[in-house]
Write an enzyme that holds these catalytic residues in place. Structure first.
Site, PDB file in Angstrom:
ATOM      1  N   GLY A  14      41.417  29.219  35.053  1.00  0.00           N
ATOM      2  CA  GLY A  14      41.864  30.636  35.602  1.00  0.00           C
ATOM      3  C   GLY A  14      42.843  30.900  36.284  1.00  0.00           C
ATOM      4  O   GLY A  14      43.041  31.587  37.289  1.00  0.00           O
ATOM      5  N   ALA A  15      43.727  29.830  36.118  1.00  0.00           N
ATOM      6  CA  ALA A  15      44.877  29.319  37.354  1.00  0.00           C
ATOM      7  C   ALA A  15      45.928  30.584  37.379  1.00  0.00           C
ATOM      8  O   ALA A  15      46.523  31.048  38.171  1.00  0.00           O
ATOM      9  CB  ALA A  15      45.685  28.407  36.893  1.00  0.00           C
ATOM     10  N   ALA A  16      45.937  31.485  36.217  1.00  0.00           N
ATOM     11  CA  ALA A  16      47.004  32.708  36.254  1.00  0.00           C
ATOM     12  C   ALA A  16      46.405  33.930  36.881  1.00  0.00           C
ATOM     13  O   ALA A  16      47.141  34.982  36.967  1.00  0.00           O
ATOM     14  CB  ALA A  16      47.539  32.842  35.015  1.00  0.00           C
ATOM     15  N   ALA A 130      28.444  29.799  43.181  1.00  0.00           N
ATOM     16  CA  ALA A 130      28.234  30.922  44.002  1.00  0.00           C
ATOM     17  C   ALA A 130      28.827  32.410  43.758  1.00  0.00           C
ATOM     18  O   ALA A 130      29.934  32.156  43.485  1.00  0.00           O
ATOM     19  CB  ALA A 130      28.534  30.384  45.559  1.00  0.00           C
ATOM     20  N   PRO A 131      28.304  33.470  43.837  1.00  0.00           N
ATOM     21  CA  PRO A 131      28.963  34.431  43.471  1.00  0.00           C
ATOM     22  C   PRO A 131      30.263  34.973  44.386  1.00  0.00           C
ATOM     23  O   PRO A 131      30.947  35.778  44.027  1.00  0.00           O
ATOM     24  CB  PRO A 131      28.000  35.708  43.517  1.00  0.00           C
ATOM     25  CG  PRO A 131      26.839  35.153  44.267  1.00  0.00           C
ATOM     26  CD  PRO A 131      26.918  33.551  44.170  1.00  0.00           C
ATOM     27  N   HIS A 166      35.101  47.405  44.994  1.00  0.00           N
ATOM     28  CA  HIS A 166      36.142  46.469  44.840  1.00  0.00           C
ATOM     29  C   HIS A 166      37.351  47.197  44.132  1.00  0.00           C
ATOM     30  O   HIS A 166      37.355  48.238  43.633  1.00  0.00           O
ATOM     31  CB  HIS A 166      35.750  45.664  43.581  1.00  0.00           C
ATOM     32  CG  HIS A 166      34.761  44.268  44.267  1.00  0.00           C
ATOM     33  ND1 HIS A 166      33.081  44.587  44.656  1.00  0.00           N
ATOM     34  CD2 HIS A 166      34.987  43.152  44.615  1.00  0.00           C
ATOM     35  CE1 HIS A 166      32.797  43.677  45.131  1.00  0.00           C
ATOM     36  NE2 HIS A 166      33.705  42.754  45.264  1.00  0.00           N
ATOM     37  N   LYS A 170      38.367  45.184  38.575  1.00  0.00           N
ATOM     38  CA  LYS A 170      36.991  44.506  38.533  1.00  0.00           C
ATOM     39  C   LYS A 170      36.492  44.901  37.147  1.00  0.00           C
ATOM     40  O   LYS A 170      36.153  46.003  36.917  1.00  0.00           O
ATOM     41  CB  LYS A 170      36.178  44.644  39.610  1.00  0.00           C
ATOM     42  CG  LYS A 170      34.937  43.689  39.464  1.00  0.00           C
ATOM     43  CD  LYS A 170      34.308  43.535  40.849  1.00  0.00           C
ATOM     44  CE  LYS A 170      33.070  42.735  40.892  1.00  0.00           C
ATOM     45  NZ  LYS A 170      33.325  41.214  40.330  1.00  0.00           N
ATOM     46  N   GLY A 176      28.416  40.251  41.384  1.00  0.00           N
ATOM     47  CA  GLY A 176      27.670  39.234  41.581  1.00  0.00           C
ATOM     48  C   GLY A 176      27.194  38.966  43.079  1.00  0.00           C
ATOM     49  O   GLY A 176      25.958  38.730  43.260  1.00  0.00           O
TER      50      GLY A 176
HETATM   51  N1  NAI Z   1      32.623  33.413  43.970  1.00  0.00           N
HETATM   52  C1  NAI Z   1      33.785  34.206  44.530  1.00  0.00           C
HETATM   53  O1  NAI Z   1      33.843  33.962  45.776  1.00  0.00           O
HETATM   54  C2  NAI Z   1      34.824  35.151  43.729  1.00  0.00           C
HETATM   55  C3  NAI Z   1      34.545  35.113  42.633  1.00  0.00           C
HETATM   56  N2  NAI Z   1      35.317  36.053  41.774  1.00  0.00           N
HETATM   57  C4  NAI Z   1      35.067  36.145  40.353  1.00  0.00           C
HETATM   58  O2  NAI Z   1      36.133  35.353  39.649  1.00  0.00           O
HETATM   59  C5  NAI Z   1      36.495  36.040  38.306  1.00  0.00           C
HETATM   60  C6  NAI Z   1      37.996  35.984  38.355  1.00  0.00           C
HETATM   61  O3  NAI Z   1      38.512  37.147  39.114  1.00  0.00           O
HETATM   62  P1  NAI Z   1      39.935  37.417  39.223  1.00  0.00           P
HETATM   63  O4  NAI Z   1      40.786  36.244  39.355  1.00  0.00           O
HETATM   64  O5  NAI Z   1      40.123  38.944  40.019  1.00  0.00           O
HETATM   65  O6  NAI Z   1      40.140  37.960  37.577  1.00  0.00           O
HETATM   66  P2  NAI Z   1      41.149  37.818  36.807  1.00  0.00           P
HETATM   67  O7  NAI Z   1      40.869  38.631  35.576  1.00  0.00           O
HETATM   68  O8  NAI Z   1      42.718  38.068  37.503  1.00  0.00           O
HETATM   69  O9  NAI Z   1      41.579  36.319  36.352  1.00  0.00           O
HETATM   70  C7  NAI Z   1      40.749  35.501  35.407  1.00  0.00           C
HETATM   71  C8  NAI Z   1      41.724  34.505  34.731  1.00  0.00           C
HETATM   72  O10 NAI Z   1      40.920  33.847  33.747  1.00  0.00           O
HETATM   73  C9  NAI Z   1      41.635  33.720  32.554  1.00  0.00           C
HETATM   74  N3  NAI Z   1      40.881  33.354  31.269  1.00  0.00           N
HETATM   75  C10 NAI Z   1      40.292  34.236  30.621  1.00  0.00           C
HETATM   76  N4  NAI Z   1      39.682  33.519  29.543  1.00  0.00           N
HETATM   77  C11 NAI Z   1      40.229  32.195  29.583  1.00  0.00           C
HETATM   78  C12 NAI Z   1      39.791  31.077  28.945  1.00  0.00           C
HETATM   79  N5  NAI Z   1      39.240  31.118  27.834  1.00  0.00           N
HETATM   80  N6  NAI Z   1      40.301  30.009  29.567  1.00  0.00           N
HETATM   81  C13 NAI Z   1      41.025  29.905  30.602  1.00  0.00           C
HETATM   82  N7  NAI Z   1      41.228  31.075  31.445  1.00  0.00           N
HETATM   83  C14 NAI Z   1      40.754  32.389  30.888  1.00  0.00           C
HETATM   84  C15 NAI Z   1      42.408  35.091  32.539  1.00  0.00           C
HETATM   85  O11 NAI Z   1      43.574  34.739  31.665  1.00  0.00           O
HETATM   86  C16 NAI Z   1      42.813  35.379  33.881  1.00  0.00           C
HETATM   87  O12 NAI Z   1      43.940  34.598  34.405  1.00  0.00           O
HETATM   88  C17 NAI Z   1      35.597  36.995  38.240  1.00  0.00           C
HETATM   89  O13 NAI Z   1      34.243  36.848  37.495  1.00  0.00           O
HETATM   90  C18 NAI Z   1      35.232  37.658  39.694  1.00  0.00           C
HETATM   91  O14 NAI Z   1      34.071  38.087  39.908  1.00  0.00           O
HETATM   92  C19 NAI Z   1      36.135  36.576  42.539  1.00  0.00           C
HETATM   93  C20 NAI Z   1      36.496  36.702  43.735  1.00  0.00           C
HETATM   94  C21 NAI Z   1      35.687  35.850  44.447  1.00  0.00           C
HETATM   95  O1  LIG Z   2      35.903  40.614  41.324  1.00  0.00           O
HETATM   96  C1  LIG Z   2      35.994  40.224  42.726  1.00  0.00           C
HETATM   97  O2  LIG Z   2      37.381  40.419  42.994  1.00  0.00           O
HETATM   98  C2  LIG Z   2      35.120  39.673  43.537  1.00  0.00           C
HETATM   99  N1  LIG Z   2      34.052  39.432  42.676  1.00  0.00           N
HETATM  100  C3  LIG Z   2      32.997  38.471  43.346  1.00  0.00           C
HETATM  101  C4  LIG Z   2      31.499  39.331  42.839  1.00  0.00           C
HETATM  102  O3  LIG Z   2      31.374  39.705  41.834  1.00  0.00           O
HETATM  103  O4  LIG Z   2      30.669  39.023  43.918  1.00  0.00           O
HETATM  104  C5  LIG Z   2      33.275  37.958  44.665  1.00  0.00           C
HETATM  105  C6  LIG Z   2      34.043  39.078  45.425  1.00  0.00           C
HETATM  106  O5  LIG Z   2      33.333  40.411  45.898  1.00  0.00           O
HETATM  107  C7  LIG Z   2      35.161  39.458  44.789  1.00  0.00           C
END
Ligand code: NAI
Ligand SMILES: O=C(O)C1=N[C@H](C(=O)O)C[C@H](O)C1
Length: 280
Positions: A14-16, A130-131, A166, A170, A176
């Site tokens: 998900g690097a981009a 972890a969420p 958020h 989102k 999560g």
């Molecule tokens: N656990 C944590 O601390 C956090 C979790 N998250 C979660 O992380 C996820 C991503 O969040 P964002 O970066 O804001 O979303 P985003 O939509 O900006 O990034 C997701 C990336 O995954 C890529 N992607 C989609 N399908 C793919 C595939 N088949 N193979 C490889 N890459 C693919 C997309 O092209 C995009 O670059 C969400 O589920 C979010 O809730 C976000 C922030 C913190």
């Molecule tokens: O999508 C986000 O940005 C985030 N998602 C995670 C979640 O769904 O809990 C973590 C963080 O709140 C940011």
């Protein structure tokens, strides 16, 4: 001869993305890591671009690709960090199991079947899931459990509502993190707890056994959670808020380091394990 010295070979899945770019940026700045892979969707407009440049940093020499890097059999210190989307998880998990790569999963909105898949994968590789990778959020979760345990039998009853805010982009709701807060609080309240997502219409009076969830989507908020503990005559509001995404990215890198430096075997681990908060 396997090389157990040197940096951890890091691949970001998900690097981009919004988060992936921060993991790449912070990973490039951390000598504990060597970026070897930057994976994104085959249709990503960033495919073929330098991952460091996409992340706003100096070129890394690692292009964003939809293909996993060839495994360096000599390097036994490798990890994958996933911040992608639910539809991308199965392929990532399958690759890591086949490659024997430790995995940090941050993506939220997984189906129950996908959660089961993580448990199955954790039988053969170490997985941190972890969420929220944020230290402050995970500490707040522990505090929320303590508040609930202390107030659950208060005279007049305890009402718990979870508000999350958020950015407008989102894709899943509630977060999560909110669901995890609710799971932990329900663990203290008891099995009769119901989870109510939003309210509208003539709902009747709130029951004593419910937790309410409310998802707010505004602007570029990187993540904010407020847990309201309401009683008759007073309340507590536990608020934890990010001002940028680096708390999550640094937490995910710390989780990857923990898996490698603690030489963790196969298993499903949480950020509580990584942060040493698992007891109590
Ligand atoms: N656990 C944590 O601390 C956090 C979790 N998250 C979660 O992380 C996820 C991503 O969040 P964002 O970066 O804001 O979303 P985003 O939509 O900006 O990034 C997701 C990336 O995954 C890529 N992607 C989609 N399908 C793919 C595939 N088949 N193979 C490889 N890459 C693919 C997309 O092209 C995009 O670059 C969400 O589920 C979010 O809730 C976000 C922030 C913190
Ligand atoms: O999508 C986000 O940005 C985030 N998602 C995670 C979640 O769904 O809990 C973590 C963080 O709140 C940011």
């Amino acid at each position: 001869m396997a090389d157990s010295t040197g940096p951890i070979s890091l691949t970001v899945h998900g690097a981009a993305g919004r988060m992936g770019r921060r993991v790449v940026a912070l990973g490039l700045a951390d000598p504990s890591f060597q970026l070897v892979g930057a994976i994104d969707h085959a249709e990503s407009p960033e495919l073929g671009k330098d991952s460091g440049a996409v992340a706003g940093e100096a070129p890394s020499g690692v292009e964003i690709s939809s293909h996993w890097p060839a495994l360096d059999e000599k390097s036994i210190k490798r990890a994958v960090i996933d911040f992608s989307l639910p539809e991308a998880i199965d392929g990532c998990v399958q690759h890591c199991v086949e490659a024997g790569s430790p995995l940090v999963v941050a993506t939220t909105g997984l189906t129950e079947e996908q959660k089961q898949g993580l448990s199955e994968a954790a039988k053969s590789i170490p997985v941190v899931w972890a969420p929220s990778m944020s230290l402050a959020v995970n500490l707040s979760m522990k505090i929320a459990e303590q508040i609930t345990a202390a107030l659950k039998d208060v005279s007049g009853g305890l009402d718990v509502e979870i508000l999350e805010r958020h950015h407008r982009f989102k894709a899943d709701a509630p977060s999560g993190t909110a669901l995890k807060f609710g799971e932990l609080i329900a663990g203290q309240l008891g099995e009769s707890t119901s989870h109510v997502h939003g309210r509208e219409g003539h709902t009747g009076a709130r029951t004593r056994e419910e937790i309410g969830y409310h998802a707010i989507r505004v602007g570029d908020n990187p993540g904010e959670h407020t847990i309201v503990f309401g009683m008759l005559g007073e309340k507590i509001e536990l608020n934890v808020a990010a001002s940028n995404r680096d708390c999550y990215a640094s937490g995910a890198l710390a989780a990857a380091k923990w898996l490698i430096q603690q030489d963790k075997g196969p298993g499903l681990y949480s950020m509580f394990d990584v942060l040493g908060m698992s007891q109590g």
